[in-house]
Design a protein around this motif. Structure first.
Motif, mmCIF file in Angstrom:
data_model
loop_
_atom_site.group_PDB
_atom_site.id
_atom_site.type_symbol
_atom_site.label_atom_id
_atom_site.label_comp_id
_atom_site.label_asym_id
_atom_site.label_seq_id
_atom_site.Cartn_x
_atom_site.Cartn_y
_atom_site.Cartn_z
ATOM 1 N N TYR A 278 -17.327 20.726 11.830
ATOM 2 C CA TYR A 278 -17.964 22.013 11.697
ATOM 3 C C TYR A 278 -19.459 21.718 12.263
ATOM 4 C CZ TYR A 278 -19.675 26.825 10.338
ATOM 5 O OH TYR A 278 -20.438 28.132 10.475
ATOM 6 N N LEU A 279 -20.305 21.066 11.316
ATOM 7 C CA LEU A 279 -22.573 20.714 11.406
ATOM 8 C C LEU A 279 -21.954 20.622 12.752
ATOM 9 C CD1 LEU A 279 -22.820 19.336 7.662
ATOM 10 C CD2 LEU A 279 -22.865 21.567 8.933
ATOM 11 N N ALA A 280 -20.747 19.874 13.077
ATOM 12 C CA ALA A 280 -21.307 19.320 14.789
ATOM 13 C C ALA A 280 -21.340 20.312 15.746
ATOM 14 C CB ALA A 280 -21.019 17.536 15.044
ATOM 15 N N GLY A 281 -21.375 21.658 15.687
ATOM 16 C CA GLY A 281 -20.784 22.496 16.295
ATOM 17 C C GLY A 281 -19.714 22.542 17.060
ATOM 18 N N GLY A 282 -18.696 22.578 16.183
ATOM 19 C CA GLY A 282 -16.712 21.975 16.749
ATOM 20 C C GLY A 282 -16.165 23.622 16.167
ATOM 21 N N ASP A 283 -15.330 23.452 16.337
ATOM 22 C CA ASP A 283 -14.262 24.566 16.420
ATOM 23 C C ASP A 283 -13.156 24.416 15.700
ATOM 24 O OD1 ASP A 283 -12.882 26.766 16.130
ATOM 25 O OD2 ASP A 283 -12.908 27.770 17.813
ATOM 26 N N VAL A 284 -13.217 24.356 13.645
ATOM 27 C CA VAL A 284 -12.349 23.750 13.216
ATOM 28 C C VAL A 284 -11.794 24.590 13.094
ATOM 29 C CG1 VAL A 284 -12.281 23.249 11.112
ATOM 30 C CG2 VAL A 284 -14.338 22.942 11.903
ATOM 31 N N ASN A 285 -10.764 25.818 13.753
ATOM 32 C CA ASN A 285 -9.938 26.214 13.352
ATOM 33 C C ASN A 285 -9.115 25.751 14.578
ATOM 34 O OD1 ASN A 285 -8.429 28.977 12.396
ATOM 35 N ND2 ASN A 285 -8.307 29.304 14.045
ATOM 36 N N SER A 286 -9.942 26.012 15.947
ATOM 37 C CA SER A 286 -8.627 25.072 17.105
ATOM 38 C C SER A 286 -8.717 23.774 17.139
ATOM 39 C CB SER A 286 -9.998 25.556 17.986
ATOM 40 O OG SER A 286 -9.231 24.804 19.192
ATOM 41 N N VAL A 287 -8.844 23.218 16.654
ATOM 42 C CA VAL A 287 -8.721 21.741 16.035
ATOM 43 C C VAL A 287 -7.225 21.712 15.473
ATOM 44 C CG1 VAL A 287 -9.600 19.327 15.332
ATOM 45 C CG2 VAL A 287 -10.949 20.414 16.794
ATOM 46 N N VAL A 288 -7.450 22.567 14.499
ATOM 47 C CA VAL A 288 -6.511 22.062 13.276
ATOM 48 C C VAL A 288 -5.033 23.069 14.049
ATOM 49 C CG1 VAL A 288 -5.468 23.357 11.383
ATOM 50 C CG2 VAL A 288 -7.677 22.820 11.245
ATOM 51 N N ASP A 289 -5.002 24.031 14.699
ATOM 52 C CA ASP A 289 -4.341 24.905 15.206
ATOM 53 C C ASP A 289 -3.900 23.706 16.562
ATOM 54 O OD1 ASP A 289 -4.254 27.551 13.991
ATOM 55 O OD2 ASP A 289 -5.486 28.583 15.122
ATOM 56 N N ALA A 290 -4.420 22.975 17.142
ATOM 57 C CA ALA A 290 -4.114 21.696 18.199
ATOM 58 C C ALA A 290 -3.175 20.979 17.303
ATOM 59 C CB ALA A 290 -4.909 21.246 18.790
ATOM 60 N N LEU A 291 -3.624 20.189 16.667
ATOM 61 C CA LEU A 291 -2.627 19.242 15.795
ATOM 62 C C LEU A 291 -1.035 19.709 15.008
ATOM 63 C CD1 LEU A 291 -5.733 18.007 13.575
ATOM 64 C CD2 LEU A 291 -4.609 16.622 15.207
ATOM 65 N N ILE A 292 -1.679 21.179 14.789
ATOM 66 C CA ILE A 292 -0.305 22.078 14.423
ATOM 67 C C ILE A 292 1.033 21.896 15.518
ATOM 68 C CG2 ILE A 292 0.830 23.621 13.060
ATOM 69 C CD1 ILE A 292 -1.794 24.271 11.411
ATOM 70 N N ALA A 293 0.314 21.758 17.037
ATOM 71 C CA ALA A 293 0.743 22.245 18.114
ATOM 72 C C ALA A 293 1.534 20.857 18.572
ATOM 73 C CB ALA A 293 0.052 23.206 18.820
ATOM 74 N N ALA A 294 0.700 19.675 18.116
ATOM 75 C CA ALA A 294 1.362 18.661 18.630
ATOM 76 C C ALA A 294 1.692 17.929 17.344
ATOM 77 C CB ALA A 294 -0.244 17.727 18.812
ATOM 78 N N GLN A 295 1.617 18.312 16.873
ATOM 79 C CA GLN A 295 3.243 17.497 15.574
ATOM 80 C C GLN A 295 4.166 18.088 16.084
ATOM 81 O OE1 GLN A 295 3.106 19.785 11.547
ATOM 82 N NE2 GLN A 295 2.766 16.984 10.008
ATOM 83 N N ARG A 296 4.503 19.671 15.907
ATOM 84 C CA ARG A 296 5.590 20.605 16.132
ATOM 85 C C ARG A 296 5.784 20.198 17.440
ATOM 86 N NH1 ARG A 296 4.259 21.542 12.021
ATOM 87 N NH2 ARG A 296 4.737 23.506 10.865
ATOM 88 N N ALA A 297 5.638 19.797 18.599
ATOM 89 C CA ALA A 297 5.689 18.768 20.084
ATOM 90 C C ALA A 297 6.250 17.327 19.930
ATOM 91 C CB ALA A 297 4.854 19.738 20.764
ATOM 92 N N ASN A 298 5.434 16.561 18.755
ATOM 93 C CA ASN A 298 5.842 15.270 18.619
ATOM 94 C C ASN A 298 4.556 14.515 19.390
ATOM 95 O OD1 ASN A 298 8.033 14.987 17.023
ATOM 96 N ND2 ASN A 298 9.503 15.214 18.391
ATOM 97 N N ILE A 299 3.398 14.740 19.875
ATOM 98 C CA ILE A 299 2.918 14.024 20.234
ATOM 99 C C ILE A 299 1.462 13.737 19.013
ATOM 100 C CG2 ILE A 299 0.582 14.989 21.876
ATOM 101 C CD1 ILE A 299 2.403 17.329 23.041
ATOM 102 N N ASN A 300 1.001 12.073 19.871
ATOM 103 C CA ASN A 300 0.956 11.562 18.819
ATOM 104 C C ASN A 300 -0.566 11.854 19.462
ATOM 105 O OD1 ASN A 300 -0.701 10.036 16.922
ATOM 106 N ND2 ASN A 300 -0.508 7.649 17.886
ATOM 107 N N LEU A 301 -1.422 12.760 17.967
ATOM 108 C CA LEU A 301 -2.699 13.671 18.279
ATOM 109 C C LEU A 301 -3.639 13.327 17.200
ATOM 110 C CD1 LEU A 301 -4.880 15.060 19.883
ATOM 111 C CD2 LEU A 301 -3.747 16.987 19.307
#
Length: 327
Positions: free
Chosen positions: A78-101
């Protein structure tokens, strides 16, 4: 009477300030969601100018999804200027799709300016990129206009530093131009448009890009202008103008030469007249010096008269012959 009222007002103000500065409600929500976080950590976020809700809510979402993420990582992103919510959503989607992220990889993609959630979605559900109309010319000089649909899948490992959709479109367009240009005639392209996609796929156009090309389909093929004939027409017109310019130059030179010859003729006539004007002076000088007698002078006059008569007769004869030819 006024004192107790002021005291109550101050207490109310202090309570409001306390609950506005210390997110007790957010702490209670996190506690009941299974996220262990202390009040002091939330207060520390306030001092570090970090919005606690931007960290705690994604943390709750990740915990419910079974992801093991630390508060420090989320706060650092967050302090680096990133979108924490988008990153977490992407990690959840990758986990559901069995993508190593991993989190670090997702954070790097997000900080690189790409939509990490969209990248995961495109990795699961391929995306179709439609190229604009691309004009190319076959060997017979006929223009062929083609439009392609490129099906791509995001390559998670190459999202950081990989080229985007514009590069894919440019490379596909280059491949179409090359393939059509190597065709013997435009009819071969119209008869077998799949040959374009096959040759383009063989070139490995997705190298160094953030995508993996799955297929290239030619959506539309049209015949355009006869560029070869147009080029020949333009060349012929240019040659014609060059020839006309050279002819005009030769004509101007001929006119200049004619004028020069006329000037020379006039100059020679002037010299003849000048020489004829000197004859009487020469005859007079000959009489004085005794080089010419009276009889010699009369003989000279007779010769000149005879010459003039002959010239007159020749001119009359030539005029009569011209009149007969006209009749």
């Amino acid at each position: 009477m006024i004192g107790p009222i002021i005291g109550i007002a101050l207490i109310v103000i202090l309570v409001v300030l306390f609950f506005s500065f210390i997110p007790v409600g957010l702490w209670i929500t996190a506690l009941f969601s299974g996220v262990k976080i202390s009040i002091l950590t939330l207060v520390g976020m306030r001092f570090r100018r970090v919005s606690p809700a931007r960290i705690v809510n994604p943390m709750i979402k990740a915990t419910k999804a079974g992801l093991d993420l630390g508060i420090d990582k989320l706060e650092a992103h967050y302090l680096a200027g990133g979108d924490v919510n988008s990153v977490v959503d992407a990690l959840i989607a990758a986990q559901r799709a069995n993508i190593n992220l991993e989190f670090e990889q997702a954070a790097a993609i997000d900080l690189a300016g790409r939509d990490v959630l969209e990248a995961v979605q495109v990795s699961v559900n391929p995306k179709v990129i439609e190229t604009p109309k691309i004009a190319a010319m076959a060997k017979d000089g006929i223009e062929v206009i083609a439009r392609a649909r490129v099906t791509v899948r995001a390559n998670i490992e190459r999202l950081v530093g990989g080229a985007g959709e514009e590069t894919i479109i440019a490379r596909v367009g280059e491949g179409i131009v090359t393939t059509v240009g190597s065709s013997v005639n435009h009819k071969a392209v119209l008869e077998n448009p799949d040959s374009i996609s096959q040759r383009v796929l063989e070139k490995g156009l997705d190298s160094g890009t953030a995508f993996e090309i799955l297929s290239i389909d030619i959506a539309d093929v049209d015949v355009g202008r006869n560029i070869g004939a147009q080029l020949q027409t333009d060349q012929a017109e240019a040659d014609k103008k060059i020839a006309q310019a050279k002819a005009e130059e030769r004509r101007a030179m001929a006119i200049a030469k004619e004028q020069e010859m006329k000037a020379m003729v006039e100059e020679m006539r002037a010299k003849v007249v000048e020489s004829e004007a000197k004859i009487p002076l020469a005859i007079s000088e000959a009489f004085k010096n005794g080089n010419l007698g009276v009889m010699d002078y009369y003989n000279l006059k007779n010769v000149m008269a005879d010459t003039d008569m002959r010239e007159s007769i020749s001119k009359v004869g030539s005029n009569k012959s011209n009149m007969k030819s006209d009749k």
